[in-house]
Write a protein that holds these residues in place. Structure first.
Motif, PDB file in Angstrom:
ATOM      1  N   HIS A 185       0.818  -1.216   0.000  1.00 53.89           N
ATOM      2  CA  HIS A 185       0.000   0.000   0.000  1.00 53.89           C
ATOM      3  C   HIS A 185       0.851   1.266   0.000  1.00 53.89           C
ATOM      4  O   HIS A 185       0.540   2.227  -0.702  1.00 53.89           O
ATOM      5  CB  HIS A 185      -0.966   0.007   1.179  1.00 53.89           C
ATOM      6  N   VAL A 186       1.926   1.271   0.768  1.00 56.42           N
ATOM      7  CA  VAL A 186       2.803   2.440   0.800  1.00 56.42           C
ATOM      8  C   VAL A 186       3.485   2.612  -0.551  1.00 56.42           C
ATOM      9  O   VAL A 186       3.616   3.732  -1.056  1.00 56.42           O
ATOM     10  CB  VAL A 186       3.829   2.337   1.942  1.00 56.42           C
ATOM     11  N   GLY A 187       3.901   1.509  -1.159  1.00 57.46           N
ATOM     12  CA  GLY A 187       4.509   1.577  -2.491  1.00 57.46           C
ATOM     13  C   GLY A 187       3.530   2.095  -3.528  1.00 57.46           C
ATOM     14  O   GLY A 187       3.893   2.897  -4.402  1.00 57.46           O
ATOM     15  N   ALA A 188       2.285   1.660  -3.437  1.00 56.95           N
ATOM     16  CA  ALA A 188       1.265   2.142  -4.374  1.00 56.95           C
ATOM     17  C   ALA A 188       1.009   3.632  -4.167  1.00 56.95           C
ATOM     18  O   ALA A 188       0.843   4.378  -5.141  1.00 56.95           O
ATOM     19  CB  ALA A 188      -0.023   1.350  -4.197  1.00 56.95           C
ATOM     20  N   LEU A 189       0.980   4.076  -2.919  1.00 57.26           N
ATOM     21  CA  LEU A 189       0.786   5.501  -2.652  1.00 57.26           C
ATOM     22  C   LEU A 189       1.960   6.320  -3.191  1.00 57.26           C
ATOM     23  O   LEU A 189       1.765   7.409  -3.738  1.00 57.26           O
ATOM     24  CB  LEU A 189       0.603   5.751  -1.151  1.00 57.26           C
TER      25      LEU A 189
END
Length: 84
Positions: A45-49
């Protein structure tokens, strides 16, 4: 009215932000017992953000990029999530 790219990025931002919140709450609920699946989910999720941040900047959506950046910064400050 905002363009289609903005709406698309905003929808992905909201989805990943909510999923990040759910995963962090799951870790807190489990008394900070973290397994690899939880770490991978949060990293995803952090990578996608992070990816959405750069896409927003590339499309000229500076305010959306600032909001995404604040979300990543808050996750790092409050929950100790490190951004690579």
């Amino acid at each position: 009215m905002k363009n289609a790219a903005f709406k698309h990025l905003l929808a992905h931002y909201r989805a990943h932000k909510n999923s990040l919140i759910v995963d962090v709450k799951a870790i807190i609920k489990n008394d900070n017992l973290v397994d690899n699946a939880m770490v991978i989910a949060i990293a995803r999720h952090v990578g996608a953000l992070n990816c959405l941040y750069w896409q927003a900047l590339g499309n000229g959506e500076v305010n959306l990029a600032k909001g995404i950046s604040r979300t990543i910064s808050k996750a790092k400050a409050v929950h100790g999530i490190e951004v690579i």
